[in-house]
Motif scaffolding. Structure first.
Motif, short mmCIF file in Angstrom:
data_model
loop_
_atom_site.label_atom_id
_atom_site.label_comp_id
_atom_site.label_asym_id
_atom_site.label_seq_id
_atom_site.Cartn_x
_atom_site.Cartn_y
_atom_site.Cartn_z
N ALA B 317 0.84 -1.20 0.00
CA ALA B 317 0.00 0.00 0.00
C ALA B 317 0.87 1.25 0.00
CB ALA B 317 -0.92 -0.01 1.22
N MET B 318 1.92 1.25 0.83
CA MET B 318 2.76 2.44 0.94
C MET B 318 3.51 2.71 -0.37
SD MET B 318 1.98 3.72 3.84
CE MET B 318 3.08 5.10 3.88
N ARG B 319 3.89 1.63 -1.07
CA ARG B 319 4.56 1.83 -2.36
C ARG B 319 3.65 2.62 -3.31
NH1 ARG B 319 7.15 -3.05 -1.87
NH2 ARG B 319 5.41 -4.23 -2.74
N GLN B 320 2.39 2.19 -3.37
CA GLN B 320 1.43 2.86 -4.25
C GLN B 320 1.18 4.29 -3.76
OE1 GLN B 320 0.13 2.15 -7.03
NE2 GLN B 320 -1.91 3.06 -7.23
N ILE B 321 1.04 4.45 -2.47
CA ILE B 321 0.78 5.78 -1.90
C ILE B 321 1.92 6.73 -2.24
CG2 ILE B 321 0.72 7.01 0.33
CD1 ILE B 321 -0.97 4.53 1.36
N ASN B 322 3.15 6.27 -2.09
CA ASN B 322 4.31 7.11 -2.40
C ASN B 322 4.34 7.50 -3.87
OD1 ASN B 322 5.36 7.29 0.18
ND2 ASN B 322 6.52 5.39 -0.03
N LYS B 323 3.98 6.52 -4.73
CA LYS B 323 4.00 6.79 -6.17
C LYS B 323 2.99 7.89 -6.50
CE LYS B 323 2.83 3.69 -9.34
NZ LYS B 323 2.69 2.31 -9.88
N VAL B 324 1.80 7.75 -5.96
CA VAL B 324 0.75 8.73 -6.22
C VAL B 324 1.09 10.08 -5.57
CG1 VAL B 324 -1.70 9.25 -5.97
CG2 VAL B 324 -0.97 6.90 -6.46
N ALA B 325 1.67 10.02 -4.38
CA ALA B 325 2.06 11.27 -3.69
C ALA B 325 3.09 12.02 -4.53
CB ALA B 325 2.62 10.96 -2.31
N GLU B 326 4.00 11.29 -5.12
CA GLU B 326 5.06 11.91 -5.90
C GLU B 326 4.50 12.64 -7.12
OE1 GLU B 326 8.32 9.23 -6.14
OE2 GLU B 326 9.51 10.60 -7.39
N SER B 327 3.40 12.11 -7.66
CA SER B 327 2.82 12.82 -8.80
C SER B 327 1.76 13.80 -8.33
CB SER B 327 2.26 11.81 -9.82
OG SER B 327 1.31 10.98 -9.21
N GLY B 328 1.74 14.11 -7.03
CA GLY B 328 0.96 15.25 -6.56
C GLY B 328 -0.37 14.95 -5.90
#
Lengths: 377, 377
Positions: B317-328
């Motif tokens: 979950a955190m991997r996906q969250i970080n990816k989405v967070a990085e794109s704003g």
């Protein structure tokens, strides 16, 4: 030792000793440190007596007083009706829970009706009016410091201390509070880590001290929380503190008025045997973990009240518990506790307070010597 | 600097740097400290690659590896059925809660079925079998230390390390654990206070270090928890430690692979912005407080599972969250977090890891100099 704080406060070692016991205060002051009497448990008359005794025993050497003036307390306590307003604000289920505890642990209960009124008088000392009386009593003595143990020192305290030429100290647990305290007029900041006994936040001394030193420079900062040895005193000064403020370490000294069963528990305790709990004062305060703290966290607990209502519920009960524990009641021994920091794990022998000061200073010098060998190697 | 630890480990400064990032490990080792690669996130193959890269970049200078071998993990993970046993032990409500979080914070969910299997593979690294593979990979490289991050180093680890001539370190949070670790064969104890990032107990560094130094002498002790500056390094050595072990401070260095939104949060965070939570690994670990930790503490939470089941739920979950967070994604930014200690409040600028080492050593020297002025005054 030569620090700005030593020069400013007229002491040999930048070691401040917080204690509710006048003998400890006088012993530390006479040993070259700075004793600070915790005034919250005293009525104005009793405080007057204690300070007169200290004046008679320190030969003009410097000491101070610490009052507890919390920013927020239960509004019933400030309503003006005094004891009656406070007692009316305590739900019946809290007295019932307390009565149940006495029964469960086989402790003869005190006369609750009588105890309520005498406890409530104690509760008034943390109201603005109560604290104000204690401040006036203190400033009439030749004290070298007045400290606010909780919350921003009120304007009244700062004004009267200024008028009397007495510096003001404030205990804080975050850099933000430190900034606010300096703005409110504090001359000395005590940065108290979450490992400390009594009311405390959650940031550790190791992190809090450099943070606050940087925040309020050039205002001097004392480190508090977890400090009971000279190594820890040296560590605190390495962190940038101008001195240390110790409370717990005096509780197992010869002079301390700590109830004997509690003293025994402290000598036997490890650093794991404390807990931050609202069960004695209504605000999170670190203390010995005991059946008392466990029960207030337990499923049957009605939950701690705010300050000072929880003090009214707890303090009279603890007096009775300590009395019964002292005469050997096993249930009372399970319940007995007191405020103390994690450094209780390092408090394993009973010494005179004077000796604690000398040992800390010697160990401090050894620690600095060891650091020198490392850098010169 | 000249300490027993410096001589024994062939380093200039007794500064150990724990990092999951090989660039940080190599940079610290090359600057005169001792880099330690955290291996838990790697498969054996990937770890082999990382260590080969480090070997190629440190020119024979010493570095180490840290594996996580918890004493107690969920029994499903040791049952022998591998991924399937672990996945079967995760209740449906945990996946449902996770799906609900993605919806609430407007984060496109990952392919849960695919993610489950890849996460579960990560979970196997903390089983005895998984850790054993990582130990074997590590000991085939010229490492100067192997550390057990959680729980007593297993006999297998101690035996193989001994055979390879590699010292064993163990991270501990209480004096009792330290005693047990030394009995189990640890050559170096890392005393980690409750202010540390990652898995940690509740006793603060200020109290824990002298306690453990006294407990295990003459075994050398490194101080960990809350240490990000040279003042804190000096404080640690004043407490009796033979060196320091830092983890958090590297997370905001230039080299760190910290996801950018998390790095930004860390640079902005104060020392109050961390929390000890079971929400990422199943065991209490200090990390940035975020919507993620709040939600797992919240009323709708099914509660964290044990280790490694909670890791399986959380890490994908955190991997996906970080990816989405990085794109704003603003919701993903609210959720994003990572393990970090209270010293995050002192981490306010991005520097190369090498510079962090040099700054700490310089500030250490300044702190010792200041202590000397105090004692000589």
């Amino acid at each position: 030792m030569d620090t700005e704080v030593c020069r400013r406060f007229g002491i040999e070692f930048p070691l401040f000793a917080f204690s509710h016991c006048r003998d400890v205060v006088a012993a530390v002051t006479n040993a070259g440190g700075f004793g600070v009497l915790g005034a919250v448990a005293y009525t104005p008359d009793r405080l007057e007596e204690e300070l007169r005794w200290i004046d008679d025993h320190v030969g003009g050497r410097p000491y101070g007083v610490d009052v507890l003036v919390p920013g927020k307390i239960d509004e019933s306590a400030e309503r003006g009706g005094g004891l009656d307003d406070m007692l009316a604000a305590i739900p019946a289920e809290h007295w019932a829970f307390l009565a149940g505890l006495f029964e469960k642990y086989d402790v003869p209960p005190p006369d609750f009706e009588k105890a309520k009124r005498s406890n409530a008088r104690g509760g008034t000392q943390v109201t603005k009016r109560g604290a104000s009386e204690l401040i006036d009593v203190s400033l009439a003595h030749p004290i070298g410091l007045i400290a606010s143990a909780l919350g921003t020192p009120p304007p009244l305290m700062v004004e009267r201390a200024r008028a009397a030429g007495v510096p003001v100290a404030a205990l804080v647990g975050t850099a933000e509070h430190a900034r606010r305290q300096v703005a409110a007029g504090a001359d000395l900041i005590v940065a108290q880590g979450g490992e400390a006994g009594g009311h405390t936040g959650e940031i550790s001394t190791m992190v809090l001290v450099p943070e606050i030193v940087d925040e309020v420079a050039p205002v001097p900062v004392l480190a508090a929380g977890g400090i009971a040895t000279g190594r820890q005193m040296a560590a605190s000064l390495a962190l940038g503190a101008s001195g240390v403020w110790c409370g717990s370490v005096w509780l197992t000294t010869e002079e301390a008025e700590t109830p004997p069963p509690v003293k025994e528990k402290m000598l036997a305790a490890t650093s794991r045997d404390t807990v931050r709990s609202r069960s004695r004062t209504g605000k999170p305060a670190r203390q010995l973990r005991s059946a008392w703290t466990d029960e207030w966290e337990g499923p049957a607990s009605p939950g701690a009240l705010g300050m000072p209502l929880q003090m009214i519920v707890a303090e009279g009960a603890m007096r009775q518990i300590n009395k019964v524990a002292e005469s050997g009641g096993p249930g009372a021994r399970q319940l007995a506790n007191y405020f103390v920091g994690q450094c209780v794990g390092l408090m394993n022998t009973v010494k005179p307070a004077r000796q604690v000061v000398y040992d800390m200073v010697q160990e401090f010098a050894d620690a600095v010597e060891r650091l020198n060998r490392i850098t010169e190697g």
